[in-house]
Design a protein around this motif. Structure first.
Motif, PDB file in Angstrom:
ATOM      1  N   PRO A  64       0.808  -1.214   0.000  1.00 47.72           N
ATOM      2  CA  PRO A  64       0.000   0.000   0.000  1.00 47.72           C
ATOM      3  C   PRO A  64       0.848   1.275   0.000  1.00 47.72           C
ATOM      4  N   SER A  65       0.437   2.213  -0.849  1.00 44.11           N
ATOM      5  CA  SER A  65       1.183   3.464  -0.959  1.00 44.11           C
ATOM      6  C   SER A  65       0.824   4.372   0.221  1.00 44.11           C
ATOM      7  N   PHE A  66       1.241   3.917   1.395  1.00 44.75           N
ATOM      8  CA  PHE A  66       1.033   4.643   2.645  1.00 44.75           C
ATOM      9  C   PHE A  66       2.379   5.031   3.243  1.00 44.75           C
ATOM     10  N   THR A  67       2.310   5.885   4.258  1.00 47.61           N
ATOM     11  CA  THR A  67       3.509   6.486   4.849  1.00 47.61           C
ATOM     12  C   THR A  67       4.427   5.482   5.554  1.00 47.61           C
ATOM     13  N   ASN A  68       3.892   4.749   6.512  1.00 43.87           N
ATOM     14  CA  ASN A  68       4.780   3.904   7.324  1.00 43.87           C
ATOM     15  C   ASN A  68       5.444   2.770   6.546  1.00 43.87           C
ATOM     16  N   ALA A 296      -7.435  -1.511   1.079  1.00 48.84           N
ATOM     17  CA  ALA A 296      -8.098  -2.135   2.240  1.00 48.84           C
ATOM     18  C   ALA A 296      -7.781  -3.625   2.247  1.00 48.84           C
ATOM     19  N   THR A 297      -7.855  -4.228   3.413  1.00 49.35           N
ATOM     20  CA  THR A 297      -7.784  -5.687   3.443  1.00 49.35           C
ATOM     21  C   THR A 297      -9.040  -6.196   4.131  1.00 49.35           C
ATOM     22  N   VAL A 298      -9.430  -7.431   3.764  1.00 54.56           N
ATOM     23  CA  VAL A 298     -10.677  -7.999   4.277  1.00 54.56           C
ATOM     24  C   VAL A 298     -10.400  -9.381   4.855  1.00 54.56           C
ATOM     25  N   TYR A 299     -10.858  -9.592   6.090  1.00 57.10           N
ATOM     26  CA  TYR A 299     -10.772 -10.915   6.713  1.00 57.10           C
ATOM     27  C   TYR A 299     -12.125 -11.598   6.545  1.00 57.10           C
ATOM     28  N   VAL A 300     -12.128 -12.756   5.921  1.00 52.65           N
ATOM     29  CA  VAL A 300     -13.384 -13.454   5.651  1.00 52.65           C
ATOM     30  C   VAL A 300     -13.403 -14.833   6.313  1.00 52.65           C
ATOM     31  N   SER A 301     -12.254 -15.512   6.259  1.00 46.22           N
ATOM     32  CA  SER A 301     -12.273 -16.920   6.653  1.00 46.22           C
ATOM     33  C   SER A 301     -12.454 -17.074   8.164  1.00 46.22           C
ATOM     34  N   LEU A 322      -7.399  -9.089  -4.708  1.00 49.53           N
ATOM     35  CA  LEU A 322      -6.459 -10.203  -4.775  1.00 49.53           C
ATOM     36  C   LEU A 322      -6.547 -11.041  -3.506  1.00 49.53           C
ATOM     37  N   GLU A 323      -6.350 -12.345  -3.679  1.00 49.47           N
ATOM     38  CA  GLU A 323      -6.298 -13.192  -2.492  1.00 49.47           C
ATOM     39  C   GLU A 323      -4.945 -13.024  -1.819  1.00 49.47           C
ATOM     40  N   ARG A 324      -4.919 -13.356  -0.536  1.00 42.15           N
ATOM     41  CA  ARG A 324      -3.748 -13.090   0.310  1.00 42.15           C
ATOM     42  C   ARG A 324      -2.403 -13.448  -0.331  1.00 42.15           C
ATOM     43  N   VAL A 342      -7.043  -8.548  -0.493  1.00 41.93           N
ATOM     44  CA  VAL A 342      -6.520  -7.184  -0.576  1.00 41.93           C
ATOM     45  C   VAL A 342      -7.327  -6.472  -1.654  1.00 41.93           C
ATOM     46  N   VAL A 343      -7.859  -5.301  -1.314  1.00 38.82           N
ATOM     47  CA  VAL A 343      -8.735  -4.570  -2.233  1.00 38.82           C
ATOM     48  C   VAL A 343      -8.091  -3.220  -2.543  1.00 38.82           C
TER      49      VAL A 343
END
Ligand code: ZN
Ligand code: ZN
Length: 411
Positions: A64-68, A296-301, A322-324, A342-343
């Motif tokens: 992700p194009s984020f700072t940290n 964003a990331t999504v937890y489904v399982s 994309l899947e993990r 990952v979205v």
């Protein structure tokens, strides 16, 4: 003695010891066009000269194009798959809770700053926001403080005291361009008074979230950057400038934020509680972007993964889902710290959880943000010619220390 060795090896990469002071600058949210427009407006004469007589390249940041994640990549020389920091915020599956990733305990690799200091180099780090200070300063025997908490720096916690006196500026507000100016002013004063071998300066993207390239305030910011960099240059420093990520307008043609509220979408499609959406942009300073970014990331399982993926994929404004394992491989991320999905939003679209969880009242101007693939290209600028560089090489922002230390021609 280690100090006699010609090179320092960190995380599988080898760096030459600096023969002149090296200053690496990470200008937060510096889309390359900010530099172009400031130069065209005639307010950045040093940059204009440097881009012509030094080196101007474009590199890719980490997604992700984020700072940290990007700041940590720059100071370790490796992607998040190795250093472990893949967001500001994540779901710690082991603890079963959502937590900030600011704690150095989450860092899985040493920084090159710490290793250089261990081998006898004088190292200084100045960040705008305090959230980055402990991660960047991990294991470092040297100077490390934030502009935000400059008044609290002591010899014990920062390797330096009386910073506001040294810099000659008051401690600025966390939401201001002055916070970044303080970083540059401190870099110049440190160079004048202590001449560190390696300096890392990291600013904040307050202005870039508010103003497009070429806007009056943006040009004033880069005019300020230009003044300080020209001073560092005059003192003989090798300067490498890059960015943690770019910045894009995330609005429709009417200037309204283009937001997809993913938790809402998934709750409607799968039933409440079936999926958990995590926004790794979340941090204590969200006024200027409302915690909205394009990743964003999504937890489904255990749950209906294929169904979740399908319903997200067909939303207009989604760049990819994309899947993990695929996401971890493609973006070099630690698979244990991202969700099942990952979205990524497209260049005009940001991702939220639910409308009622985002306070957009602080957005006084059309939303600009980052996080996606569309903010991946960043400048790599040096006040020296580079030599011995393979023209076919894929350049990353986290190559900046390699380029400055191993490839910059002496003045
Ligand atoms: Zn940033
Ligand atoms: Zn930002």
């Amino acid at each position: 003695m280690k100090a006699n060795h010609e090179t320092v090896e960190v995380n599988g990469r080898r760096y030459a010891r600096p023969s002149a002071p090296v200053v690496v600058v990470c200008v937060d949210g510096c889309e390359p066009d900010y530099l172009t427009q400031a130069i065209r407006a005639g307010v950045a004469p040093w940059l204009a000269h440097t881009l012509e007589h030094g080196t101007s390249l474009i590199g890719e940041c980490v997604v992700p194009s984020f700072t940290n994640p990007n700041n940590l990549s720059i100071v370790t020389g490796v992607p998040p798959a190795v250093h472990g920091i893949c967001g500001n915020y994540f779901f710690d599956a082991a603890r079963g809770e959502e937590v900030m990733m600011n704690d150095p305990a989450y860092l899985r690799a040493p920084t090159l700053l710490a290793r250089f200091a261990d081998s006898g180099a004088r190292v200084a780090v100045v960040t705008a926001k305090d959230k980055l200070r402990t991660l960047l300063g991990e294991g470092l025997s040297g100077i490390c403080f934030s502009a935000e908490k400059a008044g609290e720096a002591t010899l014990e916690n920062a390797g330096i005291e009386r910073v506001p006196e040294l810099v000659g500026l008051p401690v600025p507000s966390v939401y201001s361009a002055d916070l970044s100016e303080f970083v540059f002013a401190a870099g110049v004063r440190l160079q004048e008074t202590r001449r560190p071998d390696l300096t890392y300066l990291s600013t904040t993207d307050y202005i870039q979230h508010k103003c497009a390239p070429g806007a009056l305030e943006a040009n004033a910011f880069y005019a300020m950057v230009d003044r300080y960099l020209s001073k560092l240059d005059a003192m003989g420093a090798v300067i490498g400038l890059t960015a943690d990520h770019g910045m894009s307008a995330k609005t429709d043609a009417a200037g309204r934020p283009r937001v997809l509220y993913l938790q809402q979408v998934l709750d409607d499609a799968l039933g409440p509680g079936a999926a958990r959406v995590i926004l790794p942009i979340t941090d204590p300073y969200v006024v200027h972007h409302g915690a909205l970014g394009s990743f964003a990331t999504v937890y489904v399982s255990p749950g209906p993964l294929a169904q979740a993926r399908e319903c997200l994929q067909r939303l207009p404004g989604i760049e990819c889902v994309l899947e993990r394992e695929t996401a971890a491989a493609r973006f070099e991320l630690p698979p244990d710290r991202i969700g099942d999905l990952v979205v990524i939003g497209d260049h005009l679209t940001v991702l939220g959880t639910r409308a009622d969880r985002h306070d957009l009242s602080g957005l006084t101007v059309p939303l600009r943000s980052h996080g996606g693939l569309s903010e991946q290209l960043v400048p790599l600028v040096f006040n020296r010619r580079l030599e011995g560089l393979d023209p076919g090489r894929r350049l990353r922002n986290f190559d900046v220390f390699d380029l400055a230390l191993n490839h910059a021609r002496s003045a």
